[in-house]
Motif scaffolding. Structure first.
Motif, PDB file in Angstrom:
ATOM      1  N   ASN A   1       0.811  -1.226   0.000  1.00  0.00           N
ATOM      2  CA  ASN A   1       0.000   0.000   0.000  1.00  0.00           C
ATOM      3  C   ASN A   1       0.842   1.273   0.000  1.00  0.00           C
ATOM      4  O   ASN A   1       0.588   2.213   0.763  1.00  0.00           O
ATOM      5  N   ALA A   2       1.851   1.304  -0.850  1.00  0.00           N
ATOM      6  CA  ALA A   2       2.698   2.499  -0.943  1.00  0.00           C
ATOM      7  C   ALA A   2       1.854   3.696  -1.380  1.00  0.00           C
ATOM      8  O   ALA A   2       1.289   3.705  -2.474  1.00  0.00           O
ATOM      9  N   SER A   3       1.794   4.697  -0.548  1.00  0.00           N
ATOM     10  CA  SER A   3       0.881   5.816  -0.792  1.00  0.00           C
ATOM     11  C   SER A   3       1.301   6.694  -1.960  1.00  0.00           C
ATOM     12  O   SER A   3       0.484   7.417  -2.523  1.00  0.00           O
ATOM     13  N   TYR A   4       2.567   6.647  -2.334  1.00  0.00           N
ATOM     14  CA  TYR A   4       3.022   7.474  -3.459  1.00  0.00           C
ATOM     15  C   TYR A   4       2.687   6.854  -4.812  1.00  0.00           C
ATOM     16  O   TYR A   4       2.853   7.499  -5.846  1.00  0.00           O
ATOM     17  N   LEU A   5       2.205   5.614  -4.807  1.00  0.00           N
ATOM     18  CA  LEU A   5       1.820   4.948  -6.050  1.00  0.00           C
ATOM     19  C   LEU A   5       0.354   4.551  -6.076  1.00  0.00           C
ATOM     20  O   LEU A   5      -0.346   4.767  -7.058  1.00  0.00           O
TER      21      LEU A   5
END
Length: 389
Positions: free
Chosen positions: A225-229
Motif C-alpha cells: 500500500n505504498a501511498s506514493y503509487l
C-alpha cells in the motif's frame, strides 16, 4: 517515457499493458476451466511456484504477514520426488525449511502415487505439522510425467489443503483439443503455474501464475500500500493498479510477448504448434524403434524422449555384470564428440538408478523430419566405435 520501456505497476503508467495482461490471463484461465479468478505474470515458473506457496500460506494464516513465522505452527508442503527443484528452493527462501517438504514417491513413469501422498500427509500430521500445500506436477522436467490430478484433488479436498499444479512445462497441452486430457482435473486446482515461453515458444520470459480465487487474495497477500503509487482516491477504478499483487514494483510487460504471438497465429496456430510437437515426438520414437541400437527408458507421455544408445560393443551383453556401468559412459562419450564436431547439442543425465541417458525434447516448429533423421543417424555415427575400458 516509462511506458516505452515496457514497465507496469499502475494503470496510469501503462494502461494498455494492464488491460492486455488482464485479457491474456483470463484466456489462460479459461483453458484451465475457470470462469473467474486472478493471476499475474511473473519472472519464470520457479517464481510462480513460490507465489503459490506464499499465497497458500497466507490463505490459511493471514496473520503471518504481520507476525511472521514466530506465531506459526510447523507447516508442511507435499510434492512428488520428481518435482521441480523450485519447490524445495521456495521452502528454504520463505523460511519453511527444506525438511518440511515431504517428497512423495512416484511410480516408474514419474507420476506421484496418490496413496503415498495420503500416507505422507498422515505422517506429517502425526508429528504435529500442519499440511497446507500440495504441489502436483503436470509435465515433469525429466520424463514429462503428469501427476494424477483428480485423485490428488480428492485428497486435498478431504484434508482441506491448497492444491497447486506446476504446469510450467505441461500446461500448454491445454490449448490442444487432442492432448488436453493429459491435464484432466486441473480445473480443481487452487493455483496453476504455466510457462507459455516453453512449448508455445513465447519470448523468454513469459510465465503466468493463475489463481481460481477472485477475492483479491493475491493483492492482500503481497500489498504494501505504498501511498506514493497506489492512492485509493484516483479517478479510475484502482483495481487496475496491479502492482501491489506482485513481489516486485515495476514489472516487465511479459504478457505482451504472448499477446503479440497469439494475435499473429491465433488460437488455432497455438494448437497446431502443440500438436506438431507431439507428432514430431512420435515420428522420432518410431524411427528409433526401427534400429536395434536405441532403447527407450519408457514410452513418452509428453514430448520428453529419454533413451540410451547401445553401441555394437555392448549389444547382446545386457546380462554381463558391467553392462550398465559401461552403458553409462556412452552418452558422455557421444556428447563430447558432438560438441567438438559442432553437429548437435543434446543433454544427458543419470536419474536414480538409471545410468546416463539422452533426453531430447522436440518443440520447435522449425524441426523437420529430415532434422530428426539426421539426429538419429548422427548419434549412431558418433557412438558406433565406443569401446568399454
Amino acid at each position: 517515457m516509462v511506458q516505452s520501456k515496457h514497465l507496469q505497476y499502475t494503470y496510469e503508467i501503462a494502461p494498455v499493458f494492464v488491460l492486455m495482461e488482464e485479457v491474456v490471463l483470463k484466456k489462460l484461465r479459461a483453458f484451465i476451466g475457470w470462469e473467474c479468478g486472478d493471476g499475474i505474470f511473473c519472472p519464470g515458473g520457479s517464481m510462480s511456484n513460490m507465489y503459490a506457496m506464499n499465497v497458500a500460506r497466507y490463505k490459511l494464516f493471514p496473520e503471518i504477514k504481520k507476525c511472521g513465522l514466530w506465531e506459526m505452527p510447523r507447516l508442511a508442503v507435499f510434492t512428488s520426488e520428481e518435482c521441480h527443484y523450485s519447490v524445495t528452493k521456495g521452502a528454504a527462501f520463505q523460511g519453511l525449511g527444506t525438511d518440511n517438504v515431504y517428497l512423495v514417491k512416484a511410480d516408474q513413469r514419474g507420476k506421484m502415487i496418490p496413496e503415498e501422498l495420503e500416507k505422507q500427509i498422515s505422517a506429517a500430521k502425526s508429528k504435529g505439522a500442519v499440511p497446507f500445500l500440495v504441489s502436483a506436477t503436470a509435465g515433469t522436467t525429466v520424463f514429462g510425467a503428469f501427476d494424477p490430478l483428480p485423485e490428488i484433488a480428492d485428497i486435498c479436498e478431504n484434508y482441506g489443503i491448497w492444491l497447486h499444479v506446476d504446469a510450467a512445462w505441461g500446461g500448454s497441452a491445454l490449448v490442444s483439443r487432442k492432448h488436453r486430457d493429459l491435464l484432466t482435473g486441473i480445473e480443481r486446482a487452487d493455483s496453476v503455474a504455466w510457462n507459455p515461453h516453453k512449448m508455445l515458444l513465447a519470448g523468454l520470459q513469459c510465465s503466468a501464475f493463475l489463481l481460481k480465487d477472485n477475492t483479491d487474495l493475491l493483492k492482500s497477500c503481497h500489498a504494501a500500500n505504498a501511498s506514493y503509487l497506489f492512492q485509493q482516491d484516483k479517478f479510475y477504478n484502482v483495481c487496475y493498479d496491479t502492482g501491489d499483487k506482485s513481489l516486485q514494483c515495476g514489472r516487465k510487460v511479459d504478457c505482451l510477448k504472448l499477446w503479440l504471438m497469439w494475435k499473429a497465429i491465433g488460437t488455432r496456430g497455438l494448437e497446431e504448434r502443440v500438436d506438431r510437437a507431439f507428432a514430431c515426438t512420435r515420428y522420432f520414437v518410431n524411427e528409433m524403434k526401427k534400429r536395434e541400437c536405441f532403447r527407450l527408458l519408457m514410452e513418452p507421455e509428453y514430448v520428453n524422449v529419454c533413451f540410451w544408445y547401445i553401441p555394437p560393443s555392448l549389444r547382446g551383453k545386457e546380462q554381463s555384470s558391467d553392462f550398465w556401468q559401461n552403458l553409462g559412459k556412452v552418452a558422455p562419450f557421444i556428447k563430447e564428440r558432438m560438441m567438438k564436431r559442432g553437429s548437435m547439442m543434446v543433454g544427458y543425465q543419470h536419474h536414480g538408478t538409471k545410468v546416463n541417458f539422452f533426453r531430447q525434447v522436440l518443440i520447435s516448429p522449425q524441426v523437420s523430419r529430415e532434422d530428426i533423421n539426421f539426429f538419429v543417424d548422427e548419434i549412431e555415427r558418433l557412438g558406433s566405435d565406443f569401446q568399454p575400458e
